[in-house]
Enzyme design. Sequence first.
Site, mmCIF file in Angstrom:
data_model
loop_
_atom_site.group_PDB
_atom_site.id
_atom_site.type_symbol
_atom_site.label_atom_id
_atom_site.label_comp_id
_atom_site.label_asym_id
_atom_site.label_seq_id
_atom_site.Cartn_x
_atom_site.Cartn_y
_atom_site.Cartn_z
ATOM 1 N N ASP A 1 61.510 61.237 15.671
ATOM 2 C CA ASP A 1 60.308 60.417 15.492
ATOM 3 C C ASP A 1 60.437 59.137 16.312
ATOM 4 O OD1 ASP A 1 57.795 60.067 13.637
ATOM 5 O OD2 ASP A 1 58.826 58.127 13.657
ATOM 6 N N ASN B 1 50.687 51.386 19.968
ATOM 7 C CA ASN B 1 49.240 51.668 20.002
ATOM 8 C C ASN B 1 48.423 50.411 19.755
ATOM 9 O OD1 ASN B 1 49.246 54.385 20.659
ATOM 10 N ND2 ASN B 1 49.489 55.035 18.523
ATOM 11 N N ASP C 1 49.485 57.568 24.508
ATOM 12 C CA ASP C 1 49.540 58.954 24.975
ATOM 13 C C ASP C 1 50.500 59.105 26.154
ATOM 14 O OD1 ASP C 1 47.725 59.580 23.065
ATOM 15 O OD2 ASP C 1 45.995 59.641 24.387
ATOM 16 N N GLU D 1 53.500 60.981 16.535
ATOM 17 C CA GLU D 1 54.669 60.655 17.339
ATOM 18 C C GLU D 1 55.907 61.385 16.793
ATOM 19 O OE1 GLU D 1 54.267 57.457 14.142
ATOM 20 O OE2 GLU D 1 52.965 58.601 15.467
#
Length: 614
Positions: free
Chosen positions: A484, A492, A501, A528
């Site tokens: 992760d 973000n 992305d 993610e």
Amino acid sequence: MSLLTRIVPALLACCLSLSGHADSPGRHGDCPVLDLSDDTARQHLMDHVCYHTASPGDPGHEARSPDQLPENFAWTPANGHDLVFSHTESVYWIHLHVWNGGDPHRLWYLKLDYPLLDEVSFWQIGPDGYRSSMITGDQYPFASRQVNYRYFLLPLALASQEQRQVTIRVHSSGALNVPLALETPEEVIASSNHLTLTHGLFYGALVIFAAFNLLLFFSSGTPYYFHNAFYMAAMGLFLFAMGGFANQYFWPESAHFANLAIPISLTLCALAMTLFGRSFLEVQADTLPATTLTTLAWFCLGFLALTFILPYSKSILLNTVLALTVIASLLVVAAIRWRQGYPPAVWYLLSWIVMLAGALVYALAAFGYLADFLARESLMQATIGGQVVLLNYALVQRWRLLNEKLLQMEHQARTELEFKVHERTAQLRSTMHELERANRKLAALSLNDALTGLHNRRHMDAALPELCAESRRTGQPLSLALIDADRFKAINDTWGHAFGDVCLQRIAEVLQRHAKRPRDVAIRFGGEEFALLLPGTDAQGARQLCEHILADLRHLVVATPDRAGLTLTMSAGVAQLVPGEAPESLFQRADEALYQAKSSGRDRVCVAALALSD
């Protein structure tokens, strides 16, 4: 005209210029007094009008009545020009000084022939202390107007030799058209009767054509008849709302929906145009015109949803651009179909050429780039009338063409039945092959993540139980690593999802570089969140692989939108399958190990606490 009627206006203008202001604050020196009893003077109303543009920060922008205007308020003469303003946040003040130079007590109406104004306030101030006001507009219930009329009417009742100061405050979220006229009650009734006849014929014809096409749809089941009826109904509603009729008759108590109905009906028009064009022109699927029209239809639905979110000034502009884009696209598609030998496309093309010309003129008038909105409204009605006639003639030509094709096919079927059957069979085989390829492609897409190219959660759900069963059967180890990205939400929030992305794609590239054995599987199963299925690998090997991945990431620098460098880190949890263990338990232990890696400082690998057996 008597000498008195010539001298008094000049004296009034002289007094105003000497005093600097009359009963309402502000300087009106260049605005001559208008004699209401003089028909010629009333026809040249704009020669007597002054205005002021109060931009944000201007004292007049916050003023709510003439009394709040400063004494040095500067007025600009209209000099005979109509007051037309494109989209602006300014407040517009308009001043007019009138008097009755005739003998009897008479009534006139000051008309503002543009219904789409959010706030319109009128004040009448007389030298004898007389004062009246009317505050109305689209942001108020329709009953706020003194006269039940789609446009704005201000009654001016003046006794002989009586004078009156008229001040108007206009503010709107869209473009501003302020077409003013001074008319007697008889003239107002005559013009209203003329417009009633014109509008009655226009909307009546639209209803008849729409109902006729709807009946054709119910009787034949042909979609383009329904789409044509949908288009005419949506266009009629749009013009009904733009003309102020919908506010007057449909929702007089809903000021919010009076504005909202205009962009909604405009978007419905664009959607109906697109659907009708695709079905009528028989656009083949899997072609550029078909893709274009399908995309435009989805855009229409998206813009329809945005209409309920965006303010009116933005939604009407976006939806107008969308409608013009749809019209232009239909012109191009019709031209392509004409070149391809489709005869009805000629009449369809002519109808949209007429529509594009009229829509451009109407849009320029609605957005304040052309004067005389009332004339442009009549032009738009004539344009739509011509377009409806051409469209329905195109429908007739299409029906004739289809009838001829039917007769021709019936004649050829008697002599070419075997060939047609063979041709249809070949087409069916081709279609089946295409469908099979599409299904294979869809199956592949359903198991892969579109952003990173890795396998997705669906593939993991299918593969993990199979690999567990294989490990139990062969005795070979199987490890699962859950990986992760650390603090990805902050990425973000700081640089946006587009940059996020990019980071996910870089992580996927690192995973693919390291999970390179033929049977290793790299998976993105969340935002993610990633996973590695490692058959034939024990916990220690999986741990070493994850540490190599984390080390590789520490040396990877991703360029941020602000041209800085970002280093990514990840946490990993590893679990090896225990004999007799269910896939769900293996996943749960790997997830607990990942949680332990996160809670103990991130950027590290933890192995599940449960001891593994051989």
